[in-house]
Enzyme design. Structure first.
Site, PDB file in Angstrom:
ATOM      1  N   ASN A   1       0.720  -1.211   0.253  1.00 42.23           N
ATOM      2  CA  ASN A   1      -0.112   0.036   0.002  1.00 42.23           C
ATOM      3  C   ASN A   1       0.839   1.180   0.114  1.00 42.23           C
ATOM      4  O   ASN A   1       1.097   1.787  -1.074  1.00 42.23           O
ATOM      5  CB  ASN A   1      -0.688  -0.049   1.349  1.00 42.23           C
ATOM      6  CG  ASN A   1      -2.199   0.949   1.064  1.00 42.23           C
ATOM      7  OD1 ASN A   1      -1.924   2.039   0.569  1.00 42.23           O
ATOM      8  ND2 ASN A   1      -3.283   0.544   1.344  1.00 42.23           N
ATOM      9  N   ASP A   2       1.545   1.644   1.061  1.00 42.83           N
ATOM     10  CA  ASP A   2       2.221   2.956   1.386  1.00 42.83           C
ATOM     11  C   ASP A   2       3.555   2.899   0.238  1.00 42.83           C
ATOM     12  O   ASP A   2       3.922   3.952  -0.044  1.00 42.83           O
ATOM     13  CB  ASP A   2       2.557   3.018   2.643  1.00 42.83           C
ATOM     14  CG  ASP A   2       1.301   3.345   3.849  1.00 42.83           C
ATOM     15  OD1 ASP A   2       0.384   3.862   3.037  1.00 42.83           O
ATOM     16  OD2 ASP A   2       1.589   2.949   4.809  1.00 42.83           O
TER      17      ASP A   2
END
Length: 480
Positions: free
Chosen positions: A398-399
């Site tokens: 994700n990040d």
């Protein structure tokens, strides 16, 4: 110098050389297994050297042999059981626990010498001062390492959450107070030359380890684990001075230095300073309302649509994340990759330094599935290749793939080096839902016109994808 002492030093010299060789071998996946075995032999030789020294000086009575043999058997059994039963998804927690065990070992060694001065006394003057300082360092760092590692393990396992008051300025006051308390106890211990202030130092240091680690967010756990690893090395080196073991001093110094270097690498990969990680709170603490708003224009697709796109691709890059580890989907991922390779499609894996929950987590995970090491490509090397990539499949990351890190100066992630997956022709993101990553913010990648979400568990999605590829005849020449 007696013959036994000469033998001890000779054994320790061989052990140090073997340990250095083992650590060097860990730098490559192919030699890592053999390097671990070499390091294990080195540590066994170090233990043998200590026993020879004890036997030649005061000897070891029957009760002491019971403790030595019992501890060896129990520890060996626990290690063997752990290595067989712990899943790859729990490896970060296991590493944190092992760091804690290293800290506790150094702490117990220092406690033993402090409570029984004859075990490590060098007399008076400079020798006594060095011994006292060594005991203080070993107790202080060992206690912080143990308690901090237990907290880190609990947070990774989901047993512990950061209390609201630990995210406020109050935590700094508490931690500074505990540090001052520990300093006073350390001075008292050194000045007394005995055990005065010893237990106060143990209590203060243990609470300080809890206080510092408990406030750190989950996104920073790779940094915390590598730092605790360094702490365990420092504690071991100090314990080496306490008991006069050259092997412990060298091994602890190696681990301490390596841990600090790795910690700095992790901080650089996150574009954060170590001070900010330790005292700045969770990464996503400054996320704005816009960062946490609703997604707009999301496109979703099925495994069948993904397979149709992969069928015509020339180059495919997989981006593994913690979601892949949670689903234990590394083996089915390797199966999908083999189908694509049999079709003549170029396959690679993009590895971000802080993907997962510990340094090298994705490398270890994929190595378990026999993914060729040559296909694991670091961020700096793979980023220029994304514009020439047909399909990127993001699996639970994700990040580390959020474009806001480059494009949005108001984002908490801004400045953090990320994988530029949005530059590929097509991006598929395999994810259970639209929940935020550890930074607690939206991922603008999901809203890109060339991005499609494939919702579901990574293992189930990849299994469906493999089935669709077989039905399309992909990889038939090799697998079918």
């Amino acid at each position: 110098m007696t013959a036994a002492v000469v033998i001890k030093y000779a054994i320790e010299l061989v052990a140090v050389l073997l340990l250095a060789l083992g650590i060097k071998g860990l730098s490559k996946v192919r030699s890592a297994r053999a390097a671990n075995q070499i390091a294990a032999v080195a540590l066994a030789l170090a233990v043998l050297g200590v026993l020879i020294n004890f036997l030649s000086t005061s000897g070891i009575d029957a009760s002491a042999w019971l403790w030595i043999i019992g501890g060896t058997v129990v520890g060996g059994l626990l290690g063997a059981i752990t290595s067989q039963r712990v899943p790859m998804t729990a490896m970060p927690e296991t590493v944190a626990l092992f760091n804690g065990c290293g800290g506790m070992s150094s702490l117990l060694v220092a406690l033993g010498v402090a409570l029984d001065p004859l075990a490590g006394s060098d007399g008076e003057g400079t020798g006594a001062l060095v011994a006292g300082i060594s005991i203080v360092v070993s107790v202080f760092v060992g206690a912080i390492t143990f308690s901090g590692s237990v907290v880190a393990m609990g947070k990774l396992q989901g047993w512990l959450d950061t209390p609201a008051w630990m995210q406020s300025k109050l935590r700094h006051v508490i931690n500074i107070g505990l540090a001052a308390f520990s300093l006073v106890a350390a001075i008292a211990l050194i000045a007394s030359g005995g055990d005065q202030g010893l237990w106060l130092l143990v209590i203060g240091s243990s609470l300080l380890g809890i206080g510092v680690t408990l406030s750190i967010g989950g996104a920073d756990m790779p940094v915390v684990i590598s730092l605790l690893n360094s702490y365990s090395g420092v504690a071991a080196a100090a314990a080496g001075f306490v008991v006069g073991s050259q092997m412990l001093i060298v091994a602890g110094a190696m681990v301490g230095a390596a841990g600090l270097i790795l910690t700095q690498v992790m901080c650089n990969a996150m574009n954060r300073s170590l001070v900010n990680v330790l005292f700045g709170g969770a990464l996503g603490a400054s996320a704005s309302a816009a960062d946490q708003g609703e997604y707009q224009g999301i496109t979703s697709c099925s495994a069948e649509e993904c397979a149709l796109t992969l069928e015509t691709a020339q180059r495919v890059v997989f981006v593994p994340g913690y979601g892949l580890a949670v689903a234990q989907a590394q083996h089915i991922l390797r199966e999908v990759a083999e189908l694509l390779e049999a079709q003549g499609i170029d396959v690679a894996y993009a590895i971000h330094p802080v993907a997962g929950r510990m340094p090298g987590h994705m490398n270890v995970l994929l190595a378990e599935a026999d993914v060729p090491y040559e296909q694991l490509i670091e961020m700096e090397t793979i980023n220029p290749e994304f514009p020439r990539t047909d399909v990127v499949i993001v699996l639970g990351a994700n990040d580390v793939v959020n474009p806001q890190a480059r494009n949005d100066s108001t984002s908490p992630l801004y400045g953090m080096p990320v994988l530029n997956v949005e530059e590929a022709t097509t991006v598929f993101v395999v994810k259970r839902g639209l929940s935020a990553g550890y930074a607690g913010i939206k991922n603008s990648l999901f809203e890109r016109p060339n991005t499609s979400m494939v919702f579901g568990d990574a293992k189930k999605v990849l299994s469906g994808l493999a089935q669709e590829l077989r039905e399309l005849g992909v990889g038939k020449a090799k697998v079918g």
